[in-house]
Each structure stands twice: as C-alpha cells, then as structure tokens.
Write a protein that holds these residues in place. Structure first.
Motif, PDB file in Angstrom:
ATOM      1  N   SER B  86       8.461   2.299 -25.688  1.00 11.70           N
ATOM      2  CA  SER B  86       8.457   2.540 -26.951  1.00 11.70           C
ATOM      3  C   SER B  86       9.578   2.058 -27.873  1.00 11.70           C
ATOM      4  CB  SER B  86       8.545   4.073 -27.081  1.00 11.70           C
ATOM      5  OG  SER B  86       8.649   4.677 -28.433  1.00 11.70           O
ATOM      6  N   VAL B  87       9.497   2.133 -28.849  1.00 12.20           N
ATOM      7  CA  VAL B  87      10.522   1.586 -29.933  1.00 12.20           C
ATOM      8  C   VAL B  87      12.077   2.019 -29.547  1.00 12.20           C
ATOM      9  CG1 VAL B  87       9.181   0.724 -31.917  1.00 12.20           C
ATOM     10  CG2 VAL B  87       9.841   3.179 -31.855  1.00 12.20           C
ATOM     11  N   THR B  88      12.098   3.118 -29.307  1.00 12.94           N
ATOM     12  CA  THR B  88      13.570   3.686 -28.843  1.00 12.94           C
ATOM     13  C   THR B  88      14.061   3.025 -27.495  1.00 12.94           C
ATOM     14  OG1 THR B  88      12.167   5.577 -27.502  1.00 12.94           O
ATOM     15  CG2 THR B  88      12.895   5.978 -29.750  1.00 12.94           C
ATOM     16  N   GLY B  89      13.122   2.185 -26.779  1.00 13.48           N
ATOM     17  CA  GLY B  89      13.878   1.546 -25.764  1.00 13.48           C
ATOM     18  C   GLY B  89      13.862   2.094 -24.351  1.00 13.48           C
ATOM     19  N   SER B  90      12.940   3.211 -24.442  1.00  6.19           N
ATOM     20  CA  SER B  90      12.588   3.832 -23.013  1.00  6.19           C
ATOM     21  C   SER B  90      10.934   4.053 -22.920  1.00  6.19           C
ATOM     22  CB  SER B  90      13.291   5.191 -22.991  1.00  6.19           C
ATOM     23  OG  SER B  90      12.989   5.816 -24.072  1.00  6.19           O
ATOM     24  N   CYS B  91      10.626   4.448 -21.736  1.00  3.77           N
ATOM     25  CA  CYS B  91       9.192   4.472 -21.660  1.00  3.77           C
ATOM     26  C   CYS B  91       8.694   5.977 -21.625  1.00  3.77           C
ATOM     27  CB  CYS B  91       8.787   4.059 -20.208  1.00  3.77           C
ATOM     28  SG  CYS B  91       9.242   2.389 -20.294  1.00  3.77           S
ATOM     29  N   SER B  92       7.650   6.281 -22.014  1.00  3.88           N
ATOM     30  CA  SER B  92       6.861   7.471 -22.009  1.00  3.88           C
ATOM     31  C   SER B  92       5.274   7.217 -21.727  1.00  3.88           C
ATOM     32  CB  SER B  92       7.042   8.582 -23.099  1.00  3.88           C
ATOM     33  OG  SER B  92       6.720   9.799 -22.971  1.00  3.88           O
ATOM     34  N   HIS B  93       4.650   8.218 -21.608  1.00  5.38           N
ATOM     35  CA  HIS B  93       3.118   7.914 -21.479  1.00  5.38           C
ATOM     36  C   HIS B  93       2.178   8.724 -22.377  1.00  5.38           C
ATOM     37  CE1 HIS B  93       2.278  11.550 -18.743  1.00  5.38           C
ATOM     38  NE2 HIS B  93       3.660  11.157 -18.396  1.00  5.38           N
ATOM     39  N   PRO B  94       1.192   8.329 -22.641  1.00  7.01           N
ATOM     40  CA  PRO B  94       0.183   9.002 -23.208  1.00  7.01           C
ATOM     41  C   PRO B  94      -0.320  10.351 -22.425  1.00  7.01           C
ATOM     42  CG  PRO B  94      -0.540   6.770 -23.472  1.00  7.01           C
ATOM     43  CD  PRO B  94       0.504   7.136 -22.239  1.00  7.01           C
ATOM     44  N   THR B  95      -1.328  11.071 -23.248  1.00  2.00           N
ATOM     45  CA  THR B  95      -1.930  12.183 -22.137  1.00  2.00           C
ATOM     46  C   THR B  95      -3.039  11.978 -21.778  1.00  2.00           C
ATOM     47  OG1 THR B  95      -2.426  13.762 -24.072  1.00  2.00           O
ATOM     48  CG2 THR B  95       0.022  13.956 -23.294  1.00  2.00           C
ATOM     49  N   GLY B  96      -4.189  11.601 -22.852  1.00  2.00           N
ATOM     50  CA  GLY B  96      -5.596  11.390 -22.610  1.00  2.00           C
ATOM     51  C   GLY B  96      -6.341  12.370 -22.722  1.00  2.00           C
ATOM     52  N   VAL B  97      -5.914  13.521 -23.060  1.00  3.07           N
ATOM     53  CA  VAL B  97      -6.770  14.669 -23.342  1.00  3.07           C
ATOM     54  C   VAL B  97      -7.385  14.988 -24.532  1.00  3.07           C
ATOM     55  CG1 VAL B  97      -5.137  16.100 -21.564  1.00  3.07           C
ATOM     56  CG2 VAL B  97      -4.954  16.314 -24.233  1.00  3.07           C
ATOM     57  N   GLY B  98      -7.276  14.055 -25.551  1.00  2.00           N
ATOM     58  CA  GLY B  98      -8.025  14.390 -26.794  1.00  2.00           C
ATOM     59  C   GLY B  98      -9.484  13.859 -26.519  1.00  2.00           C
ATOM     60  N   LEU B  99      -9.981  12.768 -25.755  1.00  2.00           N
ATOM     61  CA  LEU B  99     -11.258  12.332 -25.836  1.00  2.00           C
ATOM     62  C   LEU B  99     -12.057  13.503 -25.088  1.00  2.00           C
ATOM     63  CD1 LEU B  99     -12.856   9.819 -25.821  1.00  2.00           C
ATOM     64  CD2 LEU B  99     -12.777   9.612 -23.527  1.00  2.00           C
ATOM     65  N   GLY B 100     -11.580  14.152 -23.667  1.00  3.66           N
ATOM     66  CA  GLY B 100     -12.474  15.037 -23.408  1.00  3.66           C
ATOM     67  C   GLY B 100     -12.574  16.232 -23.980  1.00  3.66           C
ATOM     68  N   THR B 101     -11.504  16.731 -24.922  1.00  2.79           N
ATOM     69  CA  THR B 101     -11.574  17.738 -25.711  1.00  2.79           C
ATOM     70  C   THR B 101     -12.884  17.622 -26.655  1.00  2.79           C
ATOM     71  OG1 THR B 101      -9.319  18.349 -25.460  1.00  2.79           O
ATOM     72  CG2 THR B 101     -10.238  19.374 -27.117  1.00  2.79           C
ATOM     73  N   ALA B 207       9.808  12.814 -30.770  1.00  3.33           N
ATOM     74  CA  ALA B 207       8.992  12.441 -31.914  1.00  3.33           C
ATOM     75  C   ALA B 207       8.942  10.897 -32.026  1.00  3.33           C
ATOM     76  CB  ALA B 207       9.609  13.273 -33.102  1.00  3.33           C
ATOM     77  N   ILE B 208      10.252  10.259 -32.082  1.00  5.55           N
ATOM     78  CA  ILE B 208      10.341   8.894 -32.386  1.00  5.55           C
ATOM     79  C   ILE B 208       9.490   8.238 -31.302  1.00  5.55           C
ATOM     80  CG2 ILE B 208      11.768   7.131 -33.013  1.00  5.55           C
ATOM     81  CD1 ILE B 208      13.613   9.053 -34.418  1.00  5.55           C
ATOM     82  N   THR B 209      10.121   8.522 -30.036  1.00  4.71           N
ATOM     83  CA  THR B 209       9.439   7.987 -28.862  1.00  4.71           C
ATOM     84  C   THR B 209       7.999   7.943 -28.857  1.00  4.71           C
ATOM     85  OG1 THR B 209      11.536   8.382 -27.703  1.00  4.71           O
ATOM     86  CG2 THR B 209       9.671   7.456 -26.444  1.00  4.71           C
ATOM     87  N   GLN B 210       7.427   9.082 -29.362  1.00  4.61           N
ATOM     88  CA  GLN B 210       5.993   9.413 -28.799  1.00  4.61           C
ATOM     89  C   GLN B 210       4.973   8.844 -30.163  1.00  4.61           C
ATOM     90  OE1 GLN B 210       5.630  10.130 -25.828  1.00  4.61           O
ATOM     91  NE2 GLN B 210       3.275  10.189 -25.983  1.00  4.61           N
ATOM     92  N   ILE B 211       5.746   8.618 -31.136  1.00  2.00           N
ATOM     93  CA  ILE B 211       4.849   8.066 -32.521  1.00  2.00           C
ATOM     94  C   ILE B 211       3.872   7.008 -31.947  1.00  2.00           C
ATOM     95  CG2 ILE B 211       4.984   7.181 -34.732  1.00  2.00           C
ATOM     96  CD1 ILE B 211       7.006   9.537 -35.254  1.00  2.00           C
ATOM     97  N   PRO B 212       4.504   5.828 -31.588  1.00  2.00           N
ATOM     98  CA  PRO B 212       3.617   4.583 -31.293  1.00  2.00           C
ATOM     99  C   PRO B 212       2.706   4.967 -30.181  1.00  2.00           C
ATOM    100  CG  PRO B 212       6.055   4.164 -30.682  1.00  2.00           C
ATOM    101  CD  PRO B 212       5.774   5.593 -31.696  1.00  2.00           C
ATOM    102  N   LEU B 213       3.181   5.900 -29.098  1.00  2.00           N
ATOM    103  CA  LEU B 213       2.199   6.157 -27.976  1.00  2.00           C
ATOM    104  C   LEU B 213       1.139   6.880 -28.531  1.00  2.00           C
ATOM    105  CD1 LEU B 213       4.606   6.631 -24.812  1.00  2.00           C
ATOM    106  CD2 LEU B 213       3.870   4.580 -26.069  1.00  2.00           C
ATOM    107  N   ALA B 214       1.529   7.607 -29.429  1.00  2.00           N
ATOM    108  CA  ALA B 214       0.203   8.602 -30.029  1.00  2.00           C
ATOM    109  C   ALA B 214      -0.547   7.834 -30.397  1.00  2.00           C
ATOM    110  CB  ALA B 214       0.925   9.851 -30.799  1.00  2.00           C
ATOM    111  N   ILE B 215      -0.183   6.902 -31.299  1.00  2.00           N
ATOM    112  CA  ILE B 215      -1.360   5.871 -32.015  1.00  2.00           C
ATOM    113  C   ILE B 215      -2.047   5.220 -31.083  1.00  2.00           C
ATOM    114  CG2 ILE B 215      -1.261   3.825 -33.542  1.00  2.00           C
ATOM    115  CD1 ILE B 215       1.296   5.021 -34.878  1.00  2.00           C
ATOM    116  N   VAL B 216      -1.285   4.558 -29.855  1.00  2.00           N
ATOM    117  CA  VAL B 216      -1.941   4.076 -29.041  1.00  2.00           C
ATOM    118  C   VAL B 216      -3.039   4.829 -28.367  1.00  2.00           C
ATOM    119  CG1 VAL B 216      -1.915   3.087 -26.461  1.00  2.00           C
ATOM    120  CG2 VAL B 216      -0.265   2.368 -28.420  1.00  2.00           C
TER     121      VAL B 216
END
Lengths: 97, 249
Positions: B86-101, B207-216
């Motif tokens: 992520s832009v904050t220089g660390s890693c996080s991961h998406p959750t993938g639950v939206g599609l199935g919901t 929030a900042i870390t997750q914003i680009p991942l949420a878009i992905v």
C-alpha cells in the motif's frame, strides 16, 4: 468503462505498482507486528494470554502455505471460468448432468 | 499526461513520503483480553448458525448454485492470501467478501469468510482461535452486512449495477478495518482520551493503508461479476441478483 475487464485489470495492476514505484525503499513488512506494538504502547502491562497452537516453522513454509491458499482459490476460479465458458458455447445449451 | 491527473499524484506522493505502520486485518492470537474474546465469539455465533442453515437450504433448493457458492468462497480465499503493498509502505490484504454477499446475502458469506479465517489462524498463525470470534465479526459479519446495505442502497438511488457492486465490495473491505479498529479501541482504550482516542489511532492508520486495497477489491469484484453477468444470467436471476431490466443492458 468498468464493463471492460482488460481495463479493470490494468487499473488494478497500476494501483499495486504505484506504491512500489514511488516508495521503493519502504519495508512493506507484514503488519501484525505493528499491531502488537501499538497495543503494548497503549497498555504496557498487557501480556498475550494465549499463543498460536501451531506456527509455520519458517518464512519459507509460511509462504508455501500462502501460495497454497492462493493457488487453491485461483484453481477453483479457473475451473469455474472454463466450465461456464464451455457450458455457454453455442448458445445457452446446458451440459447434461 | 493530462493536467487533471497532477493533483492526485502530488497527493499520492505526499502520502508515500510519510510512511506509517500498518496492521494486518487479523487481531493476533492472545492479543484480545479474554472477556472481549468471549464477547465477540458470542456475537458472531448466531450469524454462523443462521448462515449454515441458509447454506444447507440453498444447496437443497437450488443445487445449481453450488458452483457459484464455491466461487464466492474461492474468491475470498484468493483475495485474503494476497498481501498487497500500500501507499503507506506496508502490506495488507483485501477480504473478498463483497462478491459472495451480493450473490448469496450476508449470512452465507459469514460462514465462508469464517472458514477462510479459520484456515489462516490454524495454518498460518495469522489471527488466532481466541480472536477468531472478533476477526470473524469484522471480516465475515460486519463486512458482508456493509456490502449488503451498500449494494441495496446504491441500487435504490439508481446507481448502475456495476457501480453498486464496486461500492459494496470496496466499502465492505474498508468497513472491516474500521470495525477492527473499534474492536481494538474498545479493548485498549488510551489512557488519555479513552476509547475514542485509541480508535482514531488505530483507524487513521488502517484507513490510509486500506483505501487503495479497497479500490482493488472493488475492481476485482466487478471483474468477476462482469463474467457472471455474461455467463451465469440464469443463476443470477434465480438468486435475484439481476432483474429483467438489468439483464437487458
């Protein structure tokens, strides 16, 4: 615009690459350790009262298991896509069960 | 490069130059006081029980949707294995639950999301068994319910199907991390400023870390949904994801 999957894939890859391009020297560490740090910062006396019953013995094994997780999921998605494309070949004819 | 792109790029560059620590979504094993661990387990259990019931009914009544159910689980499985920078220089991961919901509703996804979390806590030591209740609540209960609410709401105000899918998946992803911040803040209130100060600390980072991942995540969900709209119209109508007018588009 978002109906074109090639376009979506392009933006996705760009979003993933941008941090690496602009901030290549960052650590990109796994984040769990940082959470622990903030918790101990907020409450110095806190001690974890339970630990994982099993932990991957090394980073290599951990990445093996992560790849396995990704590959299993991606394998199923690939199977699904192939199956549905095949099913829809030549109109909407169902493959007999 | 178009001039209108310049501002966001400066903004991005600014974010990048100020690296901040980020957090994995999962609360680590043992890092939630016992009473909170029990509390979140109790809150989560009813959703899992209802979800299991719904899944068994679904398989009984509409066995033709089994493959789609598998797809929903597989999607969450893959996405939560992707540790994305992520832009904050660390890693996080998406959750993938939206599609199935969107396909099966929030209760079914509660079960699938929890299975993913169980796998990660048992085999990867990410998250834990004592914190599984709390982690399942944020990713597999709150996430899906946010996705469901956003999807229905977006359709009600007349947004296109595609955009509704995008918003639902992205906001569910982001919401999951906000809920995790709340959970951590409740358990670890700051000495100065209490729960709210703690929440701001945890959330500002999340929030900042997750914003680009949420878009992905939103984009990838749309990608799969595009495929389903093309090849699985019958199932989508059966699950009442698509209605007749949308099919015509």
């Amino acid at each position: 615009m978002l109906k074109n999957n090639a376009f979506i894939l392009f933006i996705t890859i760009a979003l993933i690459c941008i941090p690496l391009m602009f901030n290549g020297n960052a650590e990109y560490g796994g984040a769990d350790g940082e959470a622990e740090e903030l918790i101990t910062e907020l409450n110095e006396s806190y001690k974890p009262w339970f630990s994982s019953i099993w932990e991957p013995p090394s980073g290599e094994i951990e990445s093996l298991l992560f790849v396995l997780q990704g590959a299993a999921g991606a394998g199923f998605i690939g199977y699904f896509i192939g199956y549905m494309r095949g099913r829809n070949r030549g109109g909407n004819a169902e493959i007999p069960k | 490069m178009n001039i209108s792109f310049k501002k966001p790029i400066y903004f991005l560059a600014l974010l990048l130059l100020v690296p901040k620590p980020a957090f994995a979504m999962h609360i680590m094993e043992g890092f939630l006081p016992a009473e909170w661990a029990v509390f979140w387990w109790l809150v989560t259990l009813p959703f899992l029980i209802i979800g299991l019931k719904k899944i068994s009914n679904l398989i009984k009544d509409h066995s033709e949707t089994k493959l789609l159910l598998g797809l929903s689980g597989a999607f969450a499985f893959v996405l939560s294995a992707l540790k994305i920078p992520s832009v904050t220089g660390s890693c996080s991961h998406p959750t993938g639950v939206g599609l199935g919901t969107i396909l099966f509703g929030p209760f079914v996804m509660s079960v699938l999301g929890s299975i993913v979390l169980l796998f990660q806590s048992l085999l990867l030591a990410h998250g834990g068994l004592t914190t599984l209740g709390a982690n399942a609540f944020s990713m597999a209960v709150a996430g899906p319910f946010i996705a469901y609410g956003v999807f229905k709401g977006a359709q009600k105000i007349g947004l296109t199907f595609t955009f509704a899918v995008f918003l639902a998946a992205s906001l569910a992803d982001l919401g999951t991390y906000v809920i995790t911040s709340i959970q951590l803040a409740l358990a670890f209130p700051s000495e100065v400023g209490g729960i709210f100060a703690s929440f701001v600390k945890f959330a500002s980072v999340f929030a900042i870390t997750q914003i680009p991942l949420a878009i992905v995540e939103g984009l990838l969900s749309v990608m799969v949904m595009n495929f389903l709209v093309k090849y699985n119209v019958n199932e989508l109508k059966l699950l009442q994801v698509l209605n007749k007018t949308q099919e015509a588009k």
